[in-house]
Design an enzyme around this catalytic site. Sequence first.
Site, PDB file in Angstrom:
ATOM      1  N   GLY A   1      11.206 -31.487 -34.328  1.00  0.00           N
ATOM      2  CA  GLY A   1      11.496 -31.987 -32.701  1.00  0.00           C
ATOM      3  C   GLY A   1      12.744 -31.772 -32.670  1.00  0.00           C
ATOM      4  O   GLY A   1      13.690 -32.045 -33.377  1.00  0.00           O
TER       5      GLY A   1
ATOM      6  N   HIS B   1      15.477 -40.252 -27.697  1.00  0.00           N
ATOM      7  CA  HIS B   1      16.562 -39.287 -27.747  1.00  0.00           C
ATOM      8  C   HIS B   1      17.009 -39.012 -26.240  1.00  0.00           C
ATOM      9  O   HIS B   1      18.040 -39.217 -25.746  1.00  0.00           O
ATOM     10  CB  HIS B   1      16.384 -38.047 -28.111  1.00  0.00           C
TER      11      HIS B   1
ATOM     12  N   HIS C   1       9.973 -40.714 -31.300  1.00  0.00           N
ATOM     13  CA  HIS C   1      11.317 -40.348 -31.650  1.00  0.00           C
ATOM     14  C   HIS C   1      12.318 -39.309 -30.622  1.00  0.00           C
ATOM     15  O   HIS C   1      13.414 -39.618 -30.333  1.00  0.00           O
ATOM     16  CB  HIS C   1      11.255 -39.601 -32.968  1.00  0.00           C
ATOM     17  N   GLU C   2      11.628 -38.626 -30.308  1.00  0.00           N
ATOM     18  CA  GLU C   2      11.958 -37.526 -29.282  1.00  0.00           C
ATOM     19  C   GLU C   2      12.365 -38.185 -27.661  1.00  0.00           C
ATOM     20  O   GLU C   2      13.369 -37.997 -27.198  1.00  0.00           O
ATOM     21  CB  GLU C   2      11.371 -36.320 -28.995  1.00  0.00           C
TER      22      GLU C   2
ATOM     23  N   GLN D   1      20.397 -32.820 -27.738  1.00  0.00           N
ATOM     24  CA  GLN D   1      20.706 -32.358 -29.346  1.00  0.00           C
ATOM     25  C   GLN D   1      21.484 -31.188 -29.320  1.00  0.00           C
ATOM     26  O   GLN D   1      22.250 -31.091 -30.251  1.00  0.00           O
ATOM     27  CB  GLN D   1      19.706 -32.595 -30.234  1.00  0.00           C
TER      28      GLN D   1
ATOM     29  N   CYS E   1      16.431 -36.919 -38.813  1.00  0.00           N
ATOM     30  CA  CYS E   1      16.888 -36.554 -37.345  1.00  0.00           C
ATOM     31  C   CYS E   1      17.924 -35.695 -37.481  1.00  0.00           C
ATOM     32  O   CYS E   1      18.893 -35.693 -38.354  1.00  0.00           O
ATOM     33  CB  CYS E   1      17.501 -37.651 -36.468  1.00  0.00           C
ATOM     34  N   LEU E   2      17.950 -34.379 -36.985  1.00  0.00           N
ATOM     35  CA  LEU E   2      18.924 -33.267 -37.009  1.00  0.00           C
ATOM     36  C   LEU E   2      20.307 -33.591 -36.577  1.00  0.00           C
ATOM     37  O   LEU E   2      21.196 -32.884 -36.952  1.00  0.00           O
ATOM     38  CB  LEU E   2      18.268 -31.873 -36.398  1.00  0.00           C
TER      39      LEU E   2
HETATM   40 NI    NI Z   1      16.102 -36.890 -33.681  1.00  0.00          NI
END
Ligand code: NI
Length: 174
Positions: free
Chosen positions: A46, A140, A136-137, A51, A94-95
């Site tokens: 995701g 963000h 989660h997204e 990001q 998380c990236l």
């Molecule tokens: Ni994340």
Amino acid sequence: MTIKKIICLPDPRLRLVCAPVEKIDDEVRALMDDMLETMYDAPGIGLAAIQIAVPRRVVVMDVSGKDDPPAPMFFVNPEIVWSSEETNVHEEGCLSIPEYYEEVARPARVRARFLDRDGAPREIEAEGLLATCIQHEVDHLNGVLFIDHISRLKRERVLKKFAKAAAKRAEEGM
Ligand code: NI
């Protein structure tokens, strides 16, 4: 399509509340394509636009198994409109917080409303990994990170670690 640089903790942009997309045009679709390519390259399941430093309410996901064909999903202006009382614990990463994983409890099932790639209104009900990933997204887009859902002690430890690494990189002029 271009692979973009993923911004990481402690970048303050990760705390921005992102702006809704007014109109889904070719520019937004190009953004989604870049996000998807960046996510697959990372690799991750995701990615929110912020990001890659774009503060707009756009998310891409692919929660298919690694032996399954790719199943990209596109969400514009997603909103969680219902959450179950029942919760589920999933290990999250998380990236933007590389190589850190922790268990997070969230509602086990959610309903989300969003616009698809063509601007059509859609609603899905999600459970399991899909439910975790959507929450989660969407977090963000509101400047919330999964570490905000863990204990304060653990959160402070990870924030300190990333701040220290960033300071070291700055010192080395990287
Ligand atoms: Ni994340």
